[in-house]
Design a protein around this motif. Structure first.
Motif, PDB file in Angstrom:
ATOM      1  N   LYS A 171       4.156  28.594 -16.856  1.00 51.12           N
ATOM      2  CA  LYS A 171       4.473  27.168 -16.936  1.00 51.12           C
ATOM      3  C   LYS A 171       5.781  26.851 -16.209  1.00 51.12           C
ATOM      4  CE  LYS A 171       1.873  25.829 -21.042  1.00 51.12           C
ATOM      5  NZ  LYS A 171       1.865  25.043 -22.281  1.00 51.12           N
ATOM      6  N   TYR A 172       6.744  27.733 -16.329  1.00 54.04           N
ATOM      7  CA  TYR A 172       8.009  27.565 -15.628  1.00 54.04           C
ATOM      8  C   TYR A 172       7.782  27.560 -14.115  1.00 54.04           C
ATOM      9  CZ  TYR A 172      12.832  28.672 -14.154  1.00 54.04           C
ATOM     10  OH  TYR A 172      14.078  28.667 -13.552  1.00 54.04           O
ATOM     11  N   GLY A 173       7.000  28.506 -13.637  1.00 49.56           N
ATOM     12  CA  GLY A 173       6.683  28.567 -12.211  1.00 49.56           C
ATOM     13  C   GLY A 173       5.925  27.343 -11.736  1.00 49.56           C
ATOM     14  N   GLY A 174       5.008  26.865 -12.571  1.00 43.95           N
ATOM     15  CA  GLY A 174       4.237  25.685 -12.199  1.00 43.95           C
ATOM     16  C   GLY A 174       5.107  24.448 -12.056  1.00 43.95           C
ATOM     17  N   ALA A 175       6.038  24.264 -12.998  1.00 41.20           N
ATOM     18  CA  ALA A 175       6.941  23.111 -12.923  1.00 41.20           C
ATOM     19  C   ALA A 175       7.848  23.214 -11.698  1.00 41.20           C
ATOM     20  CB  ALA A 175       7.772  23.009 -14.200  1.00 41.20           C
ATOM     21  N   LEU A 176       8.320  24.422 -11.413  1.00 43.11           N
ATOM     22  CA  LEU A 176       9.146  24.627 -10.220  1.00 43.11           C
ATOM     23  C   LEU A 176       8.352  24.311  -8.950  1.00 43.11           C
ATOM     24  CD1 LEU A 176      10.923  27.965 -11.186  1.00 43.11           C
ATOM     25  CD2 LEU A 176      12.090  25.805 -10.724  1.00 43.11           C
ATOM     26  N   GLY A 177       7.124  24.777  -8.909  1.00 41.03           N
ATOM     27  CA  GLY A 177       6.290  24.529  -7.742  1.00 41.03           C
ATOM     28  C   GLY A 177       6.055  23.048  -7.509  1.00 41.03           C
ATOM     29  N   MET A 178       5.783  22.310  -8.583  1.00 41.01           N
ATOM     30  CA  MET A 178       5.568  20.875  -8.449  1.00 41.01           C
ATOM     31  C   MET A 178       6.856  20.159  -8.069  1.00 41.01           C
ATOM     32  SD  MET A 178       2.398  20.673  -8.801  1.00 41.01           S
ATOM     33  CE  MET A 178       2.277  18.893  -8.656  1.00 41.01           C
ATOM     34  N   LYS A 179       7.981  20.628  -8.574  1.00 41.42           N
ATOM     35  CA  LYS A 179       9.271  20.077  -8.169  1.00 41.42           C
ATOM     36  C   LYS A 179       9.484  20.272  -6.673  1.00 41.42           C
ATOM     37  CE  LYS A 179      13.770  19.011  -8.357  1.00 41.42           C
ATOM     38  NZ  LYS A 179      14.297  17.656  -8.593  1.00 41.42           N
ATOM     39  N   ALA A 180       9.122  21.440  -6.168  1.00 40.06           N
ATOM     40  CA  ALA A 180       9.296  21.738  -4.742  1.00 40.06           C
ATOM     41  C   ALA A 180       8.514  20.772  -3.864  1.00 40.06           C
ATOM     42  CB  ALA A 180       8.876  23.177  -4.452  1.00 40.06           C
ATOM     43  N   LEU A 181       7.356  20.329  -4.364  1.00 38.32           N
ATOM     44  CA  LEU A 181       6.539  19.401  -3.594  1.00 38.32           C
ATOM     45  C   LEU A 181       7.145  18.000  -3.532  1.00 38.32           C
ATOM     46  CD1 LEU A 181       2.955  20.358  -4.851  1.00 38.32           C
ATOM     47  CD2 LEU A 181       3.990  20.934  -2.647  1.00 38.32           C
ATOM     48  N   SER A 182       8.100  17.724  -4.420  1.00 37.70           N
ATOM     49  CA  SER A 182       8.662  16.372  -4.513  1.00 37.70           C
ATOM     50  C   SER A 182      10.003  16.226  -3.805  1.00 37.70           C
ATOM     51  CB  SER A 182       8.813  15.977  -5.990  1.00 37.70           C
ATOM     52  OG  SER A 182       9.818  16.753  -6.627  1.00 37.70           O
ATOM     53  N   VAL A 183      10.500  17.304  -3.202  1.00 36.58           N
ATOM     54  CA  VAL A 183      11.800  17.253  -2.524  1.00 36.58           C
ATOM     55  C   VAL A 183      11.620  17.602  -1.044  1.00 36.58           C
ATOM     56  CG1 VAL A 183      13.056  17.830  -4.633  1.00 36.58           C
ATOM     57  CG2 VAL A 183      12.346  19.666  -3.106  1.00 36.58           C
ATOM     58  N   ASN A 184      12.702  17.478  -0.278  1.00 39.79           N
ATOM     59  CA  ASN A 184      12.591  17.796   1.144  1.00 39.79           C
ATOM     60  C   ASN A 184      12.403  19.299   1.345  1.00 39.79           C
ATOM     61  OD1 ASN A 184      15.223  19.189   1.571  1.00 39.79           O
ATOM     62  ND2 ASN A 184      16.094  17.178   1.094  1.00 39.79           N
ATOM     63  N   LYS A 185      11.942  19.664   2.539  1.00 42.35           N
ATOM     64  CA  LYS A 185      11.552  21.049   2.809  1.00 42.35           C
ATOM     65  C   LYS A 185      12.705  22.023   2.647  1.00 42.35           C
ATOM     66  CE  LYS A 185       7.695  19.924   5.879  1.00 42.35           C
ATOM     67  NZ  LYS A 185       7.140  20.037   7.244  1.00 42.35           N
ATOM     68  N   LEU A 186      13.922  21.608   3.004  1.00 39.85           N
ATOM     69  CA  LEU A 186      15.081  22.502   2.901  1.00 39.85           C
ATOM     70  C   LEU A 186      15.360  22.878   1.457  1.00 39.85           C
ATOM     71  CD1 LEU A 186      17.188  23.881   4.685  1.00 39.85           C
ATOM     72  CD2 LEU A 186      18.693  21.911   4.301  1.00 39.85           C
ATOM     73  N   LYS A 187      15.330  21.883   0.572  1.00 43.11           N
ATOM     74  CA  LYS A 187      15.548  22.147  -0.852  1.00 43.11           C
ATOM     75  C   LYS A 187      14.373  22.918  -1.449  1.00 43.11           C
ATOM     76  CE  LYS A 187      18.506  18.176  -1.983  1.00 43.11           C
ATOM     77  NZ  LYS A 187      18.631  16.932  -2.792  1.00 43.11           N
ATOM     78  N   ALA A 188      13.193  22.666  -0.924  1.00 44.11           N
ATOM     79  CA  ALA A 188      11.992  23.273  -1.496  1.00 44.11           C
ATOM     80  C   ALA A 188      11.969  24.785  -1.327  1.00 44.11           C
ATOM     81  CB  ALA A 188      10.742  22.663  -0.867  1.00 44.11           C
ATOM     82  N   VAL A 189      12.577  25.287  -0.260  1.00 45.61           N
ATOM     83  CA  VAL A 189      12.500  26.722   0.035  1.00 45.61           C
ATOM     84  C   VAL A 189      13.030  27.553  -1.122  1.00 45.61           C
ATOM     85  CG1 VAL A 189      13.345  28.570   1.525  1.00 45.61           C
ATOM     86  CG2 VAL A 189      12.587  26.417   2.531  1.00 45.61           C
ATOM     87  N   GLY A 190      14.228  27.219  -1.613  1.00 49.25           N
ATOM     88  CA  GLY A 190      14.816  27.971  -2.725  1.00 49.25           C
ATOM     89  C   GLY A 190      14.014  27.840  -3.998  1.00 49.25           C
ATOM     90  N   ILE A 191      13.507  26.629  -4.249  1.00 48.76           N
ATOM     91  CA  ILE A 191      12.732  26.395  -5.477  1.00 48.76           C
ATOM     92  C   ILE A 191      11.429  27.192  -5.442  1.00 48.76           C
ATOM     93  CG2 ILE A 191      11.584  24.636  -6.878  1.00 48.76           C
ATOM     94  CD1 ILE A 191      13.564  22.593  -5.729  1.00 48.76           C
ATOM     95  N   ILE A 192      10.778  27.219  -4.278  1.00 53.16           N
ATOM     96  CA  ILE A 192       9.514  27.953  -4.135  1.00 53.16           C
ATOM     97  C   ILE A 192       9.724  29.440  -4.426  1.00 53.16           C
ATOM     98  CG2 ILE A 192       7.912  28.828  -2.385  1.00 53.16           C
ATOM     99  CD1 ILE A 192       7.042  26.183  -3.457  1.00 53.16           C
ATOM    100  N   GLY A 193      10.873  29.972  -3.970  1.00 51.90           N
ATOM    101  CA  GLY A 193      11.169  31.382  -4.248  1.00 51.90           C
ATOM    102  C   GLY A 193      11.222  31.666  -5.732  1.00 51.90           C
ATOM    103  N   ASP A 194      11.848  30.765  -6.491  1.00 50.57           N
ATOM    104  CA  ASP A 194      11.919  30.925  -7.951  1.00 50.57           C
ATOM    105  C   ASP A 194      10.546  30.778  -8.586  1.00 50.57           C
ATOM    106  OD1 ASP A 194      14.658  31.298  -7.812  1.00 50.57           O
ATOM    107  OD2 ASP A 194      15.131  29.195  -8.224  1.00 50.57           O
ATOM    108  N   ALA A 195       9.738  29.846  -8.046  1.00 48.49           N
ATOM    109  CA  ALA A 195       8.384  29.651  -8.582  1.00 48.49           C
ATOM    110  C   ALA A 195       7.552  30.904  -8.371  1.00 48.49           C
ATOM    111  CB  ALA A 195       7.731  28.446  -7.912  1.00 48.49           C
ATOM    112  N   LYS A 196       7.620  31.470  -7.170  1.00 48.79           N
ATOM    113  CA  LYS A 196       6.851  32.681  -6.863  1.00 48.79           C
ATOM    114  C   LYS A 196       7.278  33.832  -7.771  1.00 48.79           C
ATOM    115  CE  LYS A 196       7.352  34.505  -2.739  1.00 48.79           C
ATOM    116  NZ  LYS A 196       7.155  34.796  -1.296  1.00 48.79           N
ATOM    117  N   GLU A 197       8.579  33.946  -7.983  1.00 49.26           N
ATOM    118  CA  GLU A 197       9.095  35.012  -8.860  1.00 49.26           C
ATOM    119  C   GLU A 197       8.548  34.857 -10.274  1.00 49.26           C
ATOM    120  OE1 GLU A 197      13.440  36.456 -10.604  1.00 49.26           O
ATOM    121  OE2 GLU A 197      13.352  35.442  -8.662  1.00 49.26           O
TER     122      GLU A 197
END
Length: 317
Positions: free
Chosen positions: A89-115
């Motif tokens: 659930k934590y990863g899912g929320a992070l992933g959806m957050k990444a989709l709502s921000v610009n690509k530069l910010k999304a990169v770091g968030i996606i890494g946490d989601a994948k982890e």
């Protein structure tokens, strides 16, 4: 004294449980804002109740309040790091957050989601939802930040070992995403043969529509209707017929059946069925009937732009 103590705490326990049940019922009814208010109060009074924190996170997630959802799911992960579903659930929320921000910010968030997803997969070798998340994540990520079709297929294979239907659907998704429609069709058909759920049929129908193969789409929807007897499928047949100007008589019959048997459970308002009928009568050059049904559609949903545009087209016949 022990029994007196139990007598005193039981009402508190019952009250707590009733709030949890109330929130779950509100979520089931999609009354997410009300559920949120119930759980905010509950968690404030029970700050260590993990079920309450999880439900509060769920209410935020349903409302796309990703920052709040992340905060609550992070509490769960920190408190119980060995629970796979918390990481999922934590990863899912992070992933959806990444989709709502610009690509530069999304990169770091996606890494946490994948982890988080990888940790969930490690903790629970049978966690199907986590593997689905990894299938989609690895396909959607650009290769430069970790996207990988081979890794996506790896988790699709793990899904297939857990559930053949999920595995076939995952592989269909991968090949459809990678623009290999023949392979996607193969695996969606295998999913239908193995499970035959409406979801399986819907995936294949969507593929056919995306590939501009309406005859195949209608045949697949009809097969689903023969098996599942769902009124909503009558609308789907009518929609494809109207959009592609094919099998107009069949589409007309299905739309009339849909309207006759309509209930709120069917999902698509009757106005849309009337709109599709108007399109079919337009294709048949029957201006009178086309205007009749587009007017019915507009009367029910007057603010829908496609309805008004369709009426102009019909009037110009």
């Amino acid at each position: 004294m022990k029994y007196l103590y139990l007598f005193l705490i039981c009402p508190l326990f019952t009250f707590s449980q009733s709030k949890i049940v109330e929130a779950e019922q509100l979520i089931a009814k999609k009354q997410f804002s009300k559920a949120e208010q119930v759980m905010i109060t509950y968690v404030a009074q029970n700050p260590n109740d993990l079920k309450g924190i999880e439900l509060l996170g769920d209410t935020y997630g349903h409302q796309k309040k990703w920052d709040n959802a992340i905060t609550n799911y992070k509490k769960l992960v920190d408190t119980k790091p060995d629970i796979a579903n918390y990481h999922y659930k934590y990863g899912g929320a992070l992933g959806m957050k990444a989709l709502s921000v610009n690509k530069l910010k999304a990169v770091g968030i996606i890494g946490d989601a994948k982890e988080a997803f990888l940790k969930a997969a490690e903790l629970d070798p049978k966690h199907i939802d986590t593997r689905w998340a990894l299938v989609e994540l690895y396909m959607q990520l650009p290769g430069i930040i970790g996207g990988s079709k081979s890794k996506s297929l790896k988790y699709a294979n793990e899904l297939e070992n857990l559930s053949k239907v999920d595995g076939y659907l995952a592989k269909g998704y991968i090949y459809e995403y990678d623009n290999e429609p023949e392979l996607a069709e193969k695996y969606y058909k295998l999913a239908i043969k193995e499970g035959g759920s409406l979801t399986c049929y819907e995936k294949l129908t969507t593929l056919y529509e995306n590939q501009k193969q309406p005859q195949k789409a209608i045949a697949n929807i009809q097969e689903a209707q023969d098996k599942h007897k769902r009124n909503a499928l009558h609308y789907q047949i009518g929609k494809v017929a109207a959009e592609y100007n094919i099998e107009l008589t069949k589409g007309e019959e299905c739309l009339h059946t849909y309207i006759k048997n309509y209930s709120a459970a069917d999902g698509v308002p009757k106005a849309w069925a009337n709109y599709r009928l108007a399109q079919i009568y337009k294709h048949k050059k029957n201006k009178t009937e086309a205007l009749k049904y587009i007017d019915l559609a507009i009367a029910e949903l007057p603010d829908i732009k496609p309805f008004k545009e369709e009426k102009k087209v019909i009037q110009s016949l």
